[in-house]
Design a protein around this motif. Structure first.
Motif, mmCIF file in Angstrom:
data_model
loop_
_atom_site.group_PDB
_atom_site.id
_atom_site.type_symbol
_atom_site.label_atom_id
_atom_site.label_comp_id
_atom_site.label_asym_id
_atom_site.label_seq_id
_atom_site.Cartn_x
_atom_site.Cartn_y
_atom_site.Cartn_z
ATOM 1 N N MET A 145 -21.887 1.554 41.305
ATOM 2 C CA MET A 145 -22.616 0.629 40.438
ATOM 3 C C MET A 145 -22.063 -0.791 40.595
ATOM 4 N N LEU A 146 -20.725 -0.904 40.667
ATOM 5 C CA LEU A 146 -20.125 -2.223 40.895
ATOM 6 C C LEU A 146 -20.476 -2.746 42.283
ATOM 7 N N VAL A 147 -20.532 -1.867 43.270
ATOM 8 C CA VAL A 147 -20.965 -2.259 44.610
ATOM 9 C C VAL A 147 -22.390 -2.822 44.564
ATOM 10 N N GLY A 148 -23.255 -2.163 43.787
ATOM 11 C CA GLY A 148 -24.635 -2.633 43.660
ATOM 12 C C GLY A 148 -24.716 -4.016 43.040
ATOM 13 N N ILE A 149 -23.935 -4.262 41.990
ATOM 14 C CA ILE A 149 -23.925 -5.576 41.347
ATOM 15 C C ILE A 149 -23.434 -6.643 42.317
ATOM 16 N N ALA A 150 -22.339 -6.343 43.024
ATOM 17 C CA ALA A 150 -21.767 -7.323 43.950
ATOM 18 C C ALA A 150 -22.713 -7.620 45.101
ATOM 19 N N SER A 151 -23.288 -6.575 45.707
ATOM 20 C CA SER A 151 -24.150 -6.776 46.877
ATOM 21 C C SER A 151 -25.420 -7.523 46.498
ATOM 22 N N LEU A 152 -26.009 -7.210 45.334
ATOM 23 C CA LEU A 152 -27.213 -7.938 44.919
ATOM 24 C C LEU A 152 -26.894 -9.405 44.660
ATOM 25 N N SER A 153 -25.781 -9.683 44.009
ATOM 26 C CA SER A 153 -25.425 -11.075 43.709
ATOM 27 C C SER A 153 -25.260 -11.893 44.980
ATOM 28 N N VAL A 154 -24.606 -11.311 45.979
ATOM 29 C CA VAL A 154 -24.411 -12.030 47.243
ATOM 30 C C VAL A 154 -25.732 -12.244 47.953
ATOM 31 N N MET A 155 -26.531 -11.191 48.109
ATOM 32 C CA MET A 155 -27.734 -11.286 48.925
ATOM 33 C C MET A 155 -28.805 -12.173 48.274
ATOM 34 N N VAL A 156 -28.974 -12.062 46.960
ATOM 35 C CA VAL A 156 -29.951 -12.940 46.294
ATOM 36 C C VAL A 156 -29.503 -14.396 46.384
ATOM 37 N N SER A 157 -28.222 -14.651 46.181
ATOM 38 C CA SER A 157 -27.716 -16.023 46.240
ATOM 39 C C SER A 157 -27.890 -16.613 47.634
ATOM 40 N N LEU A 158 -27.583 -15.843 48.671
ATOM 41 C CA LEU A 158 -27.756 -16.333 50.034
ATOM 42 C C LEU A 158 -29.228 -16.537 50.370
ATOM 43 N N SER A 159 -30.087 -15.667 49.869
ATOM 44 C CA SER A 159 -31.527 -15.812 50.117
ATOM 45 C C SER A 159 -32.081 -17.063 49.442
ATOM 46 N N VAL A 160 -31.684 -17.302 48.190
ATOM 47 C CA VAL A 160 -32.120 -18.512 47.493
ATOM 48 C C VAL A 160 -31.617 -19.751 48.218
ATOM 49 N N ALA A 161 -30.356 -19.724 48.661
ATOM 50 C CA ALA A 161 -29.790 -20.868 49.376
ATOM 51 C C ALA A 161 -30.563 -21.144 50.662
ATOM 52 N N ALA A 162 -30.944 -20.088 51.390
ATOM 53 C CA ALA A 162 -31.706 -20.276 52.630
ATOM 54 C C ALA A 162 -33.101 -20.809 52.347
ATOM 55 N N GLN A 163 -33.772 -20.273 51.326
ATOM 56 C CA GLN A 163 -35.126 -20.716 50.993
ATOM 57 C C GLN A 163 -35.153 -22.190 50.592
ATOM 58 N N THR A 164 -34.126 -22.641 49.874
ATOM 59 C CA THR A 164 -34.102 -24.012 49.379
ATOM 60 C C THR A 164 -33.507 -24.992 50.379
ATOM 61 N N ALA A 165 -32.995 -24.495 51.499
ATOM 62 C CA ALA A 165 -32.366 -25.372 52.491
ATOM 63 C C ALA A 165 -33.331 -25.819 53.578
ATOM 64 N N VAL A 166 -34.566 -25.300 53.571
ATOM 65 C CA VAL A 166 -35.508 -25.616 54.647
ATOM 66 C C VAL A 166 -36.876 -25.978 54.074
ATOM 67 N N PRO A 167 -37.628 -26.868 54.747
ATOM 68 C CA PRO A 167 -38.977 -27.214 54.301
ATOM 69 C C PRO A 167 -39.997 -26.174 54.744
ATOM 70 N N THR A 168 -41.218 -26.341 54.267
ATOM 71 C CA THR A 168 -42.274 -25.346 54.501
ATOM 72 C C THR A 168 -42.589 -25.162 55.972
ATOM 73 N N TRP A 169 -42.647 -26.257 56.747
ATOM 74 C CA TRP A 169 -43.174 -26.184 58.110
ATOM 75 C C TRP A 169 -42.324 -25.299 59.025
ATOM 76 N N VAL A 170 -41.042 -25.122 58.691
ATOM 77 C CA VAL A 170 -40.154 -24.346 59.559
ATOM 78 C C VAL A 170 -39.547 -23.168 58.811
ATOM 79 N N ARG A 171 -40.062 -22.852 57.630
ATOM 80 C CA ARG A 171 -39.406 -21.869 56.768
ATOM 81 C C ARG A 171 -39.307 -20.488 57.426
ATOM 82 N N ALA A 172 -40.410 -19.991 57.990
ATOM 83 C CA ALA A 172 -40.365 -18.642 58.575
ATOM 84 C C ALA A 172 -39.364 -18.576 59.717
#
Length: 531
Positions: A314-341
């Motif tokens: 359960m602690l592994v699940g909390i830690a892994s979700l926190s890391v992956m969601v945070s990295l995903s949000v950081a990637a989404q907000t670091a690039v503009p629409t034209w090159v996002r994919a």
């Protein structure tokens, strides 16, 4: 957190993807368990399952991202979902017919992952199309809820079904789970982005994506942090089936229950994460969650009490979700629409490449030593990596305004070149007080990165030897169409940097701009003519 579900298309896709992700987790458990049955004495083959699932992402993520940025994303999603449905069906039928072996299982796992590797960059890139910008972190968190809810339900269901009717039925149920997503995407009336410019060519789009990543420090920080985490955390992903079967002496249902507790932890983390984001910066959140993951892996390397293992998962699940969601949000907000994919595809490439290499390494370590030593080594490496990579800041991406500013004005031109004509030479002439020359050239270094990131294949800054106050900025772009695309790519953050540079310019008139097309003289027909 639930605001994105007010959007009908996002809500329908979210529900359909929940069913499909349950099927995917059932499939993953079934495939991993089947391999431990087919090759019970080979940790390397079991770890190779993770590698077979990850390698297509490493090979195809960037081409998939380029395709997703230049074609209709809806049609591409329909194709990938249909491909995965067919492959999962074939695997299910072969398993039911009892004509399966480790190499057929690996081959079809690889084929299924081909569809997933093309599908994922497109899926990530359409999320900002479906929700408001302010709801993007919540939408990504909701996607995390789907993954972890599915991880809670899917493995347990897989264990029950495997025990009752066999692994083949699990594969066929996964195939059926793609049907709902296909129906929702088919009914989605997506309005594609229209541009007066011709669509980017495939190879050119790939080059533009690579060039953007090369000159985008905020995205590079995300990639470094992603690689550092996944390379070491992959030991747990790859070796957990063997840990459950050999060390904990579990059957398929017991293994599914362990994965279920991992999912419950991730589901809990989805509700905890918004509160953590209010108290901690994104950098602190990723670092602390990575350290927690490392500690949990270290304990799991030696713990053999099943109830305590479930609690730790359960602690592994909390830690892994926190890391992956945070990295995903950081990637989404670091690039503009034209090159996002394309940018997200590069992150996926780094993710899966690190997962593939890590799985092979830790599987080999386990083969030659033991599962405990492999997990022990990976956990220590993860904690060290979390400390060493903390200097690559993620929070800078939160300060970027990557909306298109459209503040460039097209100067008067005598004729309009054809889109593919080029290269194009652009010059800007500045008048600078020689006293400020050093500060000006330092400010231009940031502008150089922007020019190269958005399409220039060459950039230079020159000072006139006979007139020290005269500086000329030059940039070469490969075609007229690519230069025109630069007008749409410049962002509000870029505009602030340009204004900072132009504050050094003296005089009432703005810097003198020139656009020149390569004078192509061929076959005696004359120089460049209007298109």
């Amino acid at each position: 957190m639930w605001n994105p579900l007010r959007q009908p298309v996002f809500r329908a896709l979210w529900l359909a993807s929940a069913v499909s992700t349950i099927g995917t987790w059932m499939h993953d458990v079934g495939a991993a368990w089947l391999m431990t049955t087919l090759a019970p004495d080979s940790p390397f083959l079991v770890a190779l399952m993770q590698a077979a699932a990850s390698l297509p992402f490493f090979l195809l993520a960037l081409p998939a991202g380029a395709i997703a940025d230049v074609v209709d994303r809806r049609k591409l999603l329909l194709w990938t979902q249909t491909w995965m449905l067919v492959v999962a069906t074939v695997l299910g039928l072969l398993t039911l017919a009892n004509i399966i072996n480790p190499w057929i299982l690996l081959a079809l796992t690889f084929a299924l992952s081909i569809g997933s590797s093309i599908n994922m960059p497109v899926w990530q890139a359409i999320t900002p199309e479906l929700v408001a910008p302010d709801d993007l972190p919540q939408a990504i968190t909701l996607s995390g809820i789907v993954i972890n809810l599915s991880r809670s339900i899917g493995p347990a269901l897989a264990g029950i079904i495997i025990a009752a009717v066999g692994t083949g039925a699990v594969f066929l149920l996964n195939a059926a789970s793609f049907i709902g997503v296909i129906l929702v995407i088919y009914r989605w009336q997506r309005i594609p982005h229209r541009s007066a410019l011709p669509a980017e060519r495939f190879l050119g789009a790939m080059q533009a994506g690579i060039r953007y990543v090369r000159y985008a420090p905020p995205l590079q920080a995300v990639l470094i942090r992603t690689s550092a985490y996944i390379f070491f955390a992959s030991a747990l992903f790859a070796l957990l089936p063997l840990l459950g079967r050999q060390e904990l002496q579990l059957d398929a249902l017991g293994y599914g229950i362990i994965l279920g507790f991992w999912g419950i932890g991730g589901l809990s983390g989805a509700f905890i994460l918004p509160k953590l984001r209010q108290r901690l910066s994104i950098d602190q959140l990723v670092a602390l969650s990575s350290l927690l993951m490392g500690v949990m892996m270290l304990v799991l390397a030696y713990l053999r009490n099943v109830p305590l293992v479930c609690a730790l998962m359960m602690l592994v699940g909390i830690a892994s979700l926190s890391v992956m969601v945070s990295l995903s949000v950081a990637a989404q907000t670091a690039v503009p629409t034209w090159v996002r994919a394309r940018a997200l595809a590069v992150q996926l490439l780094v993710f899966q490449g690190s997962l593939t290499l890590g799985s092979l390494l830790w599987g080999t370590v386990a083969q030659n030593t033991s599962i405990s030593i492999a997990l022990d080594s990976a956990s220590v490496g993860l904690m060290i990596a979390a400390i060493l990579t903390a200097r690559y800041r993620l929070r800078c991406a939160e300060k970027l305004d990557l909306r298109s500013s459209l503040h460039w004005d097209q100067p008067a031109i005598a004729f309009e070149p054809c889109p593919n004509d080029g290269p194009v030479l652009i010059t800007l002439e500045y008048r600078i007080d020689p006293v400020n020359a050093d500060e000006f050239t330092k400010a231009m270094k940031t502008l150089r990165t922007i020019r190269l990131r958005d399409g220039a294949i060459y950039w230079g800054l020159y000072q006139d030897l006979s007139d020290p106050g005269r500086f000329v900025e030059t940039a070469v772009v490969e075609s007229w169409a690519e230069h025109k695309r630069q007008f749409e790519r410049v962002t509000h953050t870029d505009k602030i940097i340009e204004e900072r540079v132009r504050a050094f310019h003296i005089g009432d008139e703005p810097p003198k701009l020139s656009q020149m097309i390569y004078a192509n003289y061929t076959d005696g027909k004359g120089f460049q003519q209007p298109c």
